[in-house]
Design a protein around this motif. Structure first.
Motif, PDB file in Angstrom:
ATOM      1  N   ASN A 147       0.829  -1.201   0.000  1.00 58.38           N
ATOM      2  CA  ASN A 147       0.000   0.000   0.000  1.00 58.38           C
ATOM      3  C   ASN A 147       0.870   1.260   0.000  1.00 58.38           C
ATOM      4  O   ASN A 147       1.428   1.625   1.024  1.00 58.38           O
ATOM      5  CB  ASN A 147      -0.920  -0.007   1.232  1.00 58.38           C
ATOM      6  N   PHE A 148       0.934   1.900  -1.154  1.00 56.66           N
ATOM      7  CA  PHE A 148       1.675   3.152  -1.290  1.00 56.66           C
ATOM      8  C   PHE A 148       0.739   4.339  -1.460  1.00 56.66           C
ATOM      9  O   PHE A 148       1.178   5.434  -1.770  1.00 56.66           O
ATOM     10  CB  PHE A 148       2.602   3.119  -2.501  1.00 56.66           C
ATOM     11  N   LEU A 178       2.850  13.016  -2.001  1.00 58.84           N
ATOM     12  CA  LEU A 178       3.696  13.597  -3.044  1.00 58.84           C
ATOM     13  C   LEU A 178       2.878  14.494  -3.972  1.00 58.84           C
ATOM     14  O   LEU A 178       3.370  15.522  -4.444  1.00 58.84           O
ATOM     15  CB  LEU A 178       4.405  12.502  -3.830  1.00 58.84           C
ATOM     16  N   ARG A 179       1.649  14.122  -4.220  1.00 58.27           N
ATOM     17  CA  ARG A 179       0.780  14.983  -5.049  1.00 58.27           C
ATOM     18  C   ARG A 179       0.431  16.271  -4.309  1.00 58.27           C
ATOM     19  O   ARG A 179       0.382  17.344  -4.917  1.00 58.27           O
ATOM     20  CB  ARG A 179      -0.489  14.227  -5.431  1.00 58.27           C
ATOM     21  N   ILE A 180       0.186  16.187  -3.014  1.00 58.92           N
ATOM     22  CA  ILE A 180      -0.173  17.373  -2.230  1.00 58.92           C
ATOM     23  C   ILE A 180       0.965  18.383  -2.236  1.00 58.92           C
ATOM     24  O   ILE A 180       0.737  19.583  -2.382  1.00 58.92           O
ATOM     25  CB  ILE A 180      -0.543  16.972  -0.776  1.00 58.92           C
ATOM     26  N   ILE A 181       2.194  17.932  -2.090  1.00 57.37           N
ATOM     27  CA  ILE A 181       3.329  18.862  -2.074  1.00 57.37           C
ATOM     28  C   ILE A 181       3.875  19.115  -3.477  1.00 57.37           C
ATOM     29  O   ILE A 181       4.958  19.684  -3.633  1.00 57.37           O
ATOM     30  CB  ILE A 181       4.452  18.384  -1.125  1.00 57.37           C
ATOM     31  N   LEU A 211       6.711  10.536  -8.345  1.00 51.27           N
ATOM     32  CA  LEU A 211       5.683   9.493  -8.415  1.00 51.27           C
ATOM     33  C   LEU A 211       6.155   8.209  -9.109  1.00 51.27           C
ATOM     34  O   LEU A 211       5.857   7.124  -8.625  1.00 51.27           O
ATOM     35  CB  LEU A 211       4.418  10.034  -9.087  1.00 51.27           C
ATOM     36  N   PRO A 212       6.906   8.286 -10.208  1.00 50.36           N
ATOM     37  CA  PRO A 212       7.355   7.036 -10.845  1.00 50.36           C
ATOM     38  C   PRO A 212       8.293   6.197  -9.982  1.00 50.36           C
ATOM     39  O   PRO A 212       8.465   5.013 -10.227  1.00 50.36           O
ATOM     40  CB  PRO A 212       8.085   7.504 -12.105  1.00 50.36           C
ATOM     41  N   TYR A 213       8.897   6.801  -8.966  1.00 47.49           N
ATOM     42  CA  TYR A 213       9.844   6.075  -8.112  1.00 47.49           C
ATOM     43  C   TYR A 213       9.172   5.371  -6.937  1.00 47.49           C
ATOM     44  O   TYR A 213       9.823   4.644  -6.209  1.00 47.49           O
ATOM     45  CB  TYR A 213      10.920   7.026  -7.595  1.00 47.49           C
ATOM     46  N   VAL A 214       7.877   5.611  -6.755  1.00 46.24           N
ATOM     47  CA  VAL A 214       7.149   4.952  -5.668  1.00 46.24           C
ATOM     48  C   VAL A 214       6.657   3.611  -6.200  1.00 46.24           C
ATOM     49  O   VAL A 214       5.493   3.422  -6.543  1.00 46.24           O
ATOM     50  CB  VAL A 214       5.981   5.823  -5.154  1.00 46.24           C
ATOM     51  N   THR A 215       7.582   2.687  -6.289  1.00 45.79           N
ATOM     52  CA  THR A 215       7.307   1.338  -6.766  1.00 45.79           C
ATOM     53  C   THR A 215       8.409   0.425  -6.254  1.00 45.79           C
ATOM     54  O   THR A 215       9.493   0.882  -5.916  1.00 45.79           O
ATOM     55  CB  THR A 215       7.247   1.283  -8.305  1.00 45.79           C
TER      56      THR A 215
END
Length: 149
Positions: free
Chosen positions: A81-82, A89-92, A98-102
């Motif tokens: 669950n990320f 990351l979207r809020i800030i 985003l592509p590195y959250v994997t």
């Protein structure tokens, strides 16, 4: 305390099996994403989680990696669950991360074989032709040497 800190070069214990399958561990992903978060980003994220992360835990946050580890300890993030990390990351407005959250490792880009062939053949055929044109006087005249004044 310094012995507990982990450098980027050191592997996390859970990474041994993950490397074979082309995966990162959760903590390696935290290292990658956390190093790209600025001090300002970390302050904003800590402020957003003022009610979630207790004072002691918040006092231990010195970097983006520390913040992400605190999220994990609070049960807000795990290997499956990320959603919370992506939302933060979207809020800030750090859409670049985003592509590195994997957990999937990025593959090295292989050169296109057609492009490689075209580059090799174009060099092979263009170079001799330009050389032979200069021998027959079709190229630009040289300013020194031949005595054409």
């Amino acid at each position: 305390m310094a012995a507990l800190k982990r450098s980027r070069a050191q592997a996390w214990p859970e990474e041994r099996g993950d490397r074979e399958h082309g995966l990162y561990s959760l903590h390696r992903m935290f290292d990658i994403v956390g190093t790209h978060l600025t001090h300002r980003d970390v302050r904003v994220l800590s402020f957003l989680f003022v009610d979630v992360i207790d004072d002691y835990e918040r006092g231990m946050i010195r970097s983006g990696r520390d913040f992400l580890l605190a999220l994990e300890r609070q049960g807000r993030c795990d290997e499956t669950n990320f959603r919370q990390v992506l939302q933060l990351l979207r809020i800030i407005t750090r859409h670049d991360l985003l592509p590195y959250v994997t957990l999937k490792r990025r593959r090295a880009v292989c050169p296109d074989l057609v492009d490689k062939y075209l580059e090799e053949t174009s060099i092979r055929y263009v170079t001799p032709r330009a050389h032979s044109d200069a021998e027959h006087g079709l190229g630009h005249p040289h300013k020194s040497g031949w005595g054409h004044d």
